[in-house]
Design a protein around this motif. Structure first.
Motif, mmCIF file in Angstrom:
data_model
loop_
_atom_site.group_PDB
_atom_site.id
_atom_site.type_symbol
_atom_site.label_atom_id
_atom_site.label_comp_id
_atom_site.label_asym_id
_atom_site.label_seq_id
_atom_site.Cartn_x
_atom_site.Cartn_y
_atom_site.Cartn_z
ATOM 1 N N ARG A 90 -2.061 -9.539 8.520
ATOM 2 C CA ARG A 90 -2.801 -8.448 7.906
ATOM 3 C C ARG A 90 -4.164 -8.961 7.419
ATOM 4 N N ASP A 91 -4.188 -10.182 6.958
ATOM 5 C CA ASP A 91 -5.454 -10.763 6.516
ATOM 6 C C ASP A 91 -6.461 -10.796 7.665
ATOM 7 N N GLN A 92 -6.016 -11.123 8.854
ATOM 8 C CA GLN A 92 -6.920 -11.124 10.001
ATOM 9 C C GLN A 92 -7.438 -9.717 10.276
ATOM 10 N N VAL A 93 -6.583 -8.720 10.191
ATOM 11 C CA VAL A 93 -7.019 -7.328 10.372
ATOM 12 C C VAL A 93 -8.073 -6.983 9.322
ATOM 13 N N ASP A 94 -7.848 -7.394 8.086
ATOM 14 C CA ASP A 94 -8.816 -7.116 7.018
ATOM 15 C C ASP A 94 -10.156 -7.796 7.283
ATOM 16 N N ARG A 95 -10.126 -9.051 7.720
ATOM 17 C CA ARG A 95 -11.374 -9.768 8.023
ATOM 18 C C ARG A 95 -12.119 -9.104 9.175
ATOM 19 N N LEU A 96 -11.391 -8.722 10.216
ATOM 20 C CA LEU A 96 -12.022 -8.052 11.353
ATOM 21 C C LEU A 96 -12.597 -6.701 10.936
ATOM 22 N N THR A 97 -11.885 -5.986 10.081
ATOM 23 C CA THR A 97 -12.365 -4.692 9.593
ATOM 24 C C THR A 97 -13.669 -4.867 8.831
#
Length: 140
Positions: A90-97
């Motif tokens: 989820r952290d990766q999704v947040d960074r990409l967002t």
């Protein structure tokens, strides 16, 4: 000599082998895809006058210059709706967002329902040319 990764591997039967995308503006699209695919663990594979490619294990993505002109991409028309990728967290999704919000060549979709627009934790964005991209996080 062809790259051995270009051939089918029975151990990956049923999984995606490759995707080919066409772009009206190759350079603009390549900047986005190079960033996103790099963040998702893809490495640059090939580059030529009319295209680029990236590889991650047995799967590769090709971006080519479109021939002629076409109307804007419409995911609701017959054909491709969107591309969805696995995220590592989820952290990766947040960074990409956060990065998509800062990019001039992409836009976040469904901001009012983010990150659960599809009922699960994911990034939805529009790439240059209008293609929709989804990056899906694993369960918490």
């Amino acid at each position: 000599m062809p790259d051995e990764r270009d051939h089918a591997d029975p151990a990956h039967a049923g999984r995606l082998h490759h995707v080919e995308l066409n772009a009206a503006d190759l350079d603009a699209a390549a900047a986005f895809w190079d960033w996103l695919l790099g963040e998702l663990g893809y490495e640059r594979k090939d580059e030529w006058d009319g295209g680029r490619s990236w590889v991650n294990g047995p799967t590769y993505v090709v971006l080519g210059a479109a021939d002629g002109t076409a109307d804007e991409f419409d995911r609701r028309a017959p054909g491709l709706d969107h591309l969805a990728f696995h995220a590592g967290s989820r952290d990766q999704v947040d960074r990409l967002t956060d990065a998509v919000r800062e990019r001039a060549d992409a836009s976040l979709l469904y901001e009012d329902r983010h990150p659960f627009a599809g009922g699960y934790y994911a990034l939805y964005c529009e790439a240059p040319g209008g293609a929709t991209v989804e990056v899906v996080a694993p369960d918490a």
